[in-house]
Scaffold this motif. Sequence first.
Motif, PDB file in Angstrom:
ATOM      1  N   TRP A 101      22.248 -38.311  -7.006  1.00  0.00           N
ATOM      2  CA  TRP A 101      21.677 -38.279  -5.652  1.00  0.00           C
ATOM      3  C   TRP A 101      22.539 -39.047  -4.661  1.00  0.00           C
ATOM      4  N   TRP A 102      23.330 -39.998  -5.140  1.00  0.00           N
ATOM      5  CA  TRP A 102      24.119 -40.831  -4.235  1.00  0.00           C
ATOM      6  C   TRP A 102      25.259 -40.052  -3.601  1.00  0.00           C
ATOM      7  N   ILE A 103      25.929 -39.188  -4.368  1.00  0.00           N
ATOM      8  CA  ILE A 103      27.045 -38.417  -3.813  1.00  0.00           C
ATOM      9  C   ILE A 103      26.571 -37.503  -2.680  1.00  0.00           C
ATOM     10  N   PRO A 104      25.495 -36.694  -2.859  1.00  0.00           N
ATOM     11  CA  PRO A 104      25.010 -35.913  -1.711  1.00  0.00           C
ATOM     12  C   PRO A 104      24.561 -36.778  -0.546  1.00  0.00           C
ATOM     13  N   THR A 105      23.975 -37.927  -0.848  1.00  0.00           N
ATOM     14  CA  THR A 105      23.534 -38.831   0.215  1.00  0.00           C
ATOM     15  C   THR A 105      24.719 -39.326   1.030  1.00  0.00           C
ATOM     16  N   VAL A 106      25.807 -39.684   0.364  1.00  0.00           N
ATOM     17  CA  VAL A 106      27.004 -40.159   1.064  1.00  0.00           C
ATOM     18  C   VAL A 106      27.596 -39.052   1.922  1.00  0.00           C
ATOM     19  N   LEU A 107      27.587 -37.827   1.411  1.00  0.00           N
ATOM     20  CA  LEU A 107      28.121 -36.705   2.193  1.00  0.00           C
ATOM     21  C   LEU A 107      27.269 -36.456   3.440  1.00  0.00           C
ATOM     22  N   VAL A 108      25.954 -36.488   3.297  1.00  0.00           N
ATOM     23  CA  VAL A 108      25.078 -36.326   4.464  1.00  0.00           C
ATOM     24  C   VAL A 108      25.275 -37.480   5.442  1.00  0.00           C
ATOM     25  N   ALA A 109      25.399 -38.701   4.896  1.00  0.00           N
ATOM     26  CA  ALA A 109      25.620 -39.860   5.764  1.00  0.00           C
ATOM     27  C   ALA A 109      26.937 -39.747   6.516  1.00  0.00           C
ATOM     28  N   THR A 110      27.936 -39.130   5.890  1.00  0.00           N
ATOM     29  CA  THR A 110      29.213 -38.926   6.576  1.00  0.00           C
ATOM     30  C   THR A 110      29.040 -38.042   7.801  1.00  0.00           C
ATOM     31  N   VAL A 111      28.306 -36.953   7.642  1.00  0.00           N
ATOM     32  CA  VAL A 111      28.062 -36.043   8.770  1.00  0.00           C
ATOM     33  C   VAL A 111      27.290 -36.761   9.875  1.00  0.00           C
ATOM     34  N   LEU A 112      26.254 -37.516   9.504  1.00  0.00           N
ATOM     35  CA  LEU A 112      25.453 -38.227  10.503  1.00  0.00           C
ATOM     36  C   LEU A 112      26.285 -39.299  11.213  1.00  0.00           C
ATOM     37  N   ALA A 113      27.137 -39.999  10.448  1.00  0.00           N
ATOM     38  CA  ALA A 113      27.962 -41.045  11.053  1.00  0.00           C
ATOM     39  C   ALA A 113      28.954 -40.462  12.045  1.00  0.00           C
ATOM     40  N   VAL A 114      29.522 -39.323  11.707  1.00  0.00           N
ATOM     41  CA  VAL A 114      30.443 -38.667  12.643  1.00  0.00           C
ATOM     42  C   VAL A 114      29.699 -38.269  13.911  1.00  0.00           C
ATOM     43  N   ASN A 115      28.479 -37.753  13.771  1.00  0.00           N
ATOM     44  CA  ASN A 115      27.696 -37.361  14.937  1.00  0.00           C
ATOM     45  C   ASN A 115      27.361 -38.557  15.823  1.00  0.00           C
ATOM     46  N   VAL A 116      27.112 -39.711  15.195  1.00  0.00           N
ATOM     47  CA  VAL A 116      26.791 -40.906  15.977  1.00  0.00           C
ATOM     48  C   VAL A 116      28.033 -41.472  16.638  1.00  0.00           C
ATOM     49  N   TRP A 117      29.126 -41.586  15.892  1.00  0.00           N
ATOM     50  CA  TRP A 117      30.320 -42.272  16.366  1.00  0.00           C
ATOM     51  C   TRP A 117      31.122 -41.435  17.356  1.00  0.00           C
ATOM     52  N   ALA A 118      31.246 -40.156  17.056  1.00  0.00           N
ATOM     53  CA  ALA A 118      32.151 -39.312  17.837  1.00  0.00           C
ATOM     54  C   ALA A 118      31.431 -38.381  18.796  1.00  0.00           C
ATOM     55  N   SER A 119      30.125 -38.567  18.986  1.00  0.00           N
ATOM     56  CA  SER A 119      29.391 -37.645  19.858  1.00  0.00           C
ATOM     57  C   SER A 119      29.843 -37.746  21.311  1.00  0.00           C
ATOM     58  N   GLY A 120      30.391 -38.909  21.704  1.00  0.00           N
ATOM     59  CA  GLY A 120      30.835 -39.063  23.083  1.00  0.00           C
ATOM     60  C   GLY A 120      32.069 -38.266  23.417  1.00  0.00           C
ATOM     61  N   THR A 121      32.776 -37.752  22.421  1.00  0.00           N
ATOM     62  CA  THR A 121      34.006 -36.986  22.669  1.00  0.00           C
ATOM     63  C   THR A 121      33.742 -35.502  22.878  1.00  0.00           C
TER      64      THR A 121
END
Length: 241
Positions: A101-121
Amino acid sequence: MTDPTDPVGTGPLSQIAQAVYHHMALGVWLVLGCAPTLVMLTLLAPSPLAVPFFVLAQLPVAPVLSAGLHAVRAWRGEPEEGPFALLWRGLRANTWDVLRWWIPTVLVATVLAVNVWASGTVPGAELLRPVAAAAAALLVLWAGHMLVITTFFSFRTRDAARVGAAMLVVQWRVTLVYISLLVVALGITAFGSDVILALSAWALVSVLEAVSRPVVVDVTARFTRPCDGRRTATTTRPPAR
């Protein structure tokens, strides 16, 4: 004073020394286990392009934390067992269950983190930032319950995911404590460093094991049943650990 007729190691000083030794071993284990993550975080520069690598660097963390939780609980029942033996036993027993469950969780967290960090671009993407941030926070809290459940029980992954989601609401007091621990961890990282967080992780793991005991009791009562003197899962594969 220790009673001369008591077994060696039952006096208060022996108990204190044993607790200090156990937690020192836990601290060394966590630092060594998370060393690849610390190295990766040290090498990464703070930029939107580094966000996926930052999140993916967390892959070794959950199995190491699970082994720590396993050992902290086992110390109460097997105080004479060496701490590193218990940590290694927890790693061997739980790594695969955690990674499923951790590997899928990390992959989903990666997508969410990109949306949070890079949404201003990206024009218009700023509307997704609060939604992605809330989803990421909820994902972290769910992962906390999943870490406890997959450490102490042998549920199928999909059933463990359902139980973890239920515990978010049913054990809301524990979830609030998880939020407090998350805030503390983020504060240590923000005002200190990732290295300081790793060095103090032994305390966070010990607290996590203590505050998660109601979750273990509740999951045992709701989702397992007695069978020949043991507890087996009602909707999952036995046995519960």
